[in-house]
Design an enzyme around this catalytic site. Sequence first.
Site, PDB file in Angstrom:
ATOM      1  CB  CYS B  51     -16.074  21.848 -62.543  1.00  0.00           C
ATOM      2  SG  CYS B  51     -15.520  22.056 -63.356  1.00  0.00           S
ATOM      3  CB  CYS B  54     -17.366  18.887 -65.098  1.00  0.00           C
ATOM      4  SG  CYS B  54     -15.922  18.171 -64.643  1.00  0.00           S
ATOM      5  CG  HIS B 113     -12.156  18.420 -62.592  1.00  0.00           C
ATOM      6  ND1 HIS B 113     -12.957  20.031 -62.673  1.00  0.00           N
ATOM      7  CD2 HIS B 113     -12.142  19.084 -60.827  1.00  0.00           C
ATOM      8  CE1 HIS B 113     -13.372  21.268 -61.887  1.00  0.00           C
ATOM      9  NE2 HIS B 113     -12.764  20.502 -60.417  1.00  0.00           N
ATOM     10  CG  ASN B 153      -3.960  33.266 -67.136  1.00  0.00           C
ATOM     11  OD1 ASN B 153      -3.060  33.616 -67.562  1.00  0.00           O
ATOM     12  ND2 ASN B 153      -5.003  33.812 -67.374  1.00  0.00           N
ATOM     13  CB  SER B 161     -11.891  32.338 -62.088  1.00  0.00           C
ATOM     14  OG  SER B 161     -12.119  32.270 -63.820  1.00  0.00           O
ATOM     15  CG  HIS B 164     -12.292  21.014 -66.088  1.00  0.00           C
ATOM     16  ND1 HIS B 164     -12.932  20.352 -65.653  1.00  0.00           N
ATOM     17  CD2 HIS B 164     -11.365  21.382 -67.243  1.00  0.00           C
ATOM     18  CE1 HIS B 164     -13.841  19.131 -66.671  1.00  0.00           C
ATOM     19  NE2 HIS B 164     -12.580  20.221 -67.819  1.00  0.00           N
ATOM     20  CG  HIS B 166     -10.182  26.316 -68.274  1.00  0.00           C
ATOM     21  ND1 HIS B 166      -9.584  26.218 -67.312  1.00  0.00           N
ATOM     22  CD2 HIS B 166     -10.022  27.776 -68.538  1.00  0.00           C
ATOM     23  CE1 HIS B 166     -10.086  27.237 -66.394  1.00  0.00           C
ATOM     24  NE2 HIS B 166      -9.923  27.894 -67.355  1.00  0.00           N
ATOM     25  CD  GLN B 168      -9.058  32.575 -70.992  1.00  0.00           C
ATOM     26  OE1 GLN B 168     -10.290  33.620 -71.165  1.00  0.00           O
ATOM     27  NE2 GLN B 168      -8.643  32.975 -69.472  1.00  0.00           N
TER      28      GLN B 168
HETATM   29  O1  G1P Z   1     -10.694  34.199 -68.183  1.00  0.00           O
HETATM   30  P1  G1P Z   1     -10.398  34.236 -66.780  1.00  0.00           P
HETATM   31  O2  G1P Z   1      -9.908  32.979 -66.611  1.00  0.00           O
HETATM   32  O3  G1P Z   1     -11.388  33.991 -66.543  1.00  0.00           O
HETATM   33  O4  G1P Z   1      -9.701  36.315 -66.027  1.00  0.00           O
HETATM   34  C1  G1P Z   1      -8.065  35.516 -66.267  1.00  0.00           C
HETATM   35  O5  G1P Z   1      -7.507  35.358 -66.913  1.00  0.00           O
HETATM   36  C2  G1P Z   1      -7.619  36.758 -67.963  1.00  0.00           C
HETATM   37  C3  G1P Z   1      -7.173  36.416 -69.530  1.00  0.00           C
HETATM   38  O6  G1P Z   1      -5.062  36.680 -69.157  1.00  0.00           O
HETATM   39  C4  G1P Z   1      -7.526  38.287 -66.930  1.00  0.00           C
HETATM   40  O7  G1P Z   1      -7.542  38.586 -67.798  1.00  0.00           O
HETATM   41  C5  G1P Z   1      -7.654  38.115 -65.718  1.00  0.00           C
HETATM   42  O8  G1P Z   1      -7.414  38.768 -65.138  1.00  0.00           O
HETATM   43  C6  G1P Z   1      -7.476  36.648 -65.481  1.00  0.00           C
HETATM   44  O9  G1P Z   1      -8.363  36.332 -63.623  1.00  0.00           O
END
Ligand code: G1P
Lengths: 339, 339
Positions: B51, B54, B113, B153, B161, B164, B166, B168
């Site tokens: 990961c 991590c 994790h 997300n 993706s 873990h 997290h 943004q």
């Molecule tokens: O930044 P990550 O987690 O790789 O990507 C994810 O979040 C982003 C922000 O919402 C999006 O634009 C991507 O399509 C999604 O896969």
Amino acid sequence: MTNNIQDYSHKRFNILTGEWVLVSPHRAKRPWQGQNEEVANEQRPSHDESCYLCAGNTRANGEINPDYTDVFVFTNDFAALQKDSETFTVNEGLLQAQSEQGVCKVICFSPDHSKSLANMSVPDINKVVKTWQNEYKTLGAMDMIKYVQIFENKGAIMGCSNPHPHGQIWSQSTLPNEASKKDTQQLTYYNTNKSTLLSDYLKQEFEIKERIIYENDAFVILVPFWAIWPFETMIVPKIAQESILEMTDKETELFADAISVITKVYDKLFNISFPYSSGIHQAPTNDTDHSHWHWHMSFYPPLLRSATVKKFMVGYEMFGSPQRDITPEWAATTLKNLV
Amino acid sequence: MTNNIQDYSHKRFNILTGEWVLVSPHRAKRPWQGQNEEVANEQRPSHDESCYLCAGNTRANGEINPDYTDVFVFTNDFAALQKDSETFTVNEGLLQAQSEQGVCKVICFSPDHSKSLANMSVPDINKVVKTWQNEYKTLGAMDMIKYVQIFENKGAIMGCSNPHPHGQIWSQSTLPNEASKKDTQQLTYYNTNKSTLLSDYLKQEFEIKERIIYENDAFVILVPFWAIWPFETMIVPKIAQESILEMTDKETELFADAISVITKVYDKLFNISFPYSSGIHQAPTNDTDHSHWHWHMSFYPPLLRSATVKKFMVGYEMFGSPQRDITPEWAATTLKNLV
Ligand SMILES: O=P(O)(O)O[C@H]1O[C@H](CO)[C@@H](O)[C@H](O)[C@H]1O
Ligand SMILES: O=P(O)(O)O[C@H]1O[C@H](CO)[C@@H](O)[C@H](O)[C@H]1O
């Protein structure tokens, strides 16, 4: 035009909705470690006993489909809009609601379960177009109906629950958000310029050429400058028409040709039956003047890099604005090479 | 209120965005024959060698994560926004674009994790909240940054993706679409009423009570009247605050408590680690007055009827407007029973 838009993060203005899309060209090389979609490329039979859309089969509500031979339309058994429900309004301070009546229909493009628009003949697609015209006209003539949305969800990834080639038509008593935004933007432009927004936009695109994928005598297929989805495209009549009803017989054939071209190109892109949602935005069927409308058909395909990696419109996209990685110009070149 | 809204198709007005959602309560019983999502409920280890989030592990760009013990923030290795790119404008007729600078960060909620917000302690969630405050403050203080979007997300189905725990933070030089709509709607209301839109909305909700899921001394969790996603919820401070910076130490704890409550409820709903995108809408960090802003955190979960059947926002939703089947009131009752 500055080359910066191929290299640096920027936003582009959607002239039809008045909203912005964030473009991050430099991000296209991001490795993907997330969810992969399944590829469903099995061969389907021409008739499937268990398909509720095939000719002669029984639907969920017990009705039996006729032995149709080209296009077949029926009222959606689980319609999102009701025709005869009571009319009511909720107007309690900040709680605002309003009943919405409507008619939802399903349109089978072909009796052949194994087909899609991409492998139907142009004359057969033309029959679908004629049916769209007929439905737009008939539904639009109902007192209650002020707007008709024609669309298709293609592929399981697009929430399509049955692979039989089919689309939908939801018609309703008010304009939904997206149609309403486009109505406003086109009206404002028309009032000032006395030409439709898309006519003038097409003029620019024909000069630049870099986003045009295909054209015939009546239609152009292009990736709009403000495209949101990675391989989003738009079919636009070269000369302004308010709705699909204005097409002559020759023009419906040319429209069918354009649909055939773009769906075939899509299937070639990742070598699969390409998923998308498509829809036609055209004049509402209310009594106002619609000279500002220039109808068009858009394709919103979810795939980004391959048959299994899609573009997720999630976190930032839901709370901020749509975001894309590859540029519309790059997408247009890629698609054009497949025509 | 009229009972019609539990039975008949109608649209509801979103006071924060100025847009409508189509509600089809009668459609909830539609059988589902489409795509099923995978349920990923494997137990994860507390530390995963592979990961890239991590502690102590190496990221895609070769950097090594520190041996962090609570929250860890770093600049996104594949940032959608660039900090030092050239400033430019495209203003060629109907082609309108504009460079957008910004800083994108990733925030690991915990070194563990195997965790998610739903099974972290309230003091540990409080550390995440304090980090959000700190980032909003620091990023917002940069000349170039006029808006800070905090979001998460969660789950592969939401394009996440890496499992873990997290989130943004994307910060940028202009207001994105959604923030801009909310800015306008709140400002218009505040100018007329001298109270924030959400204060007055909360007053109504506290009288009716049917959409409230939980409250503590400083926060309320509710399903907004205009919710789009089946189990969408919102955490709102009871007394108007422009941004998360206004929270006292006691209040950040209470906010952490609310996050803990709703994420636990979500996990109980379908007995899985519940996917969603969440985000905080709050005052921009530009120089204008923000008295009209009342910050709030929203959760947009995609699931509809079970762990494997999601709501698809496709054809009609993309071309018309968002559409939902179960009513917000039904969703609120269901969630409330799980607190
Ligand atoms: O930044 P990550 O987690 O790789 O990507 C994810 O979040 C982003 C922000 O919402 C999006 O634009 C991507 O399509 C999604 O896969
Ligand atoms: O009507 P269908 O094909 O069952 O359903 C599909 O299309 C509808 C209209 O876009 C959406 O509301 C549904 O979420 C989707 O699953």
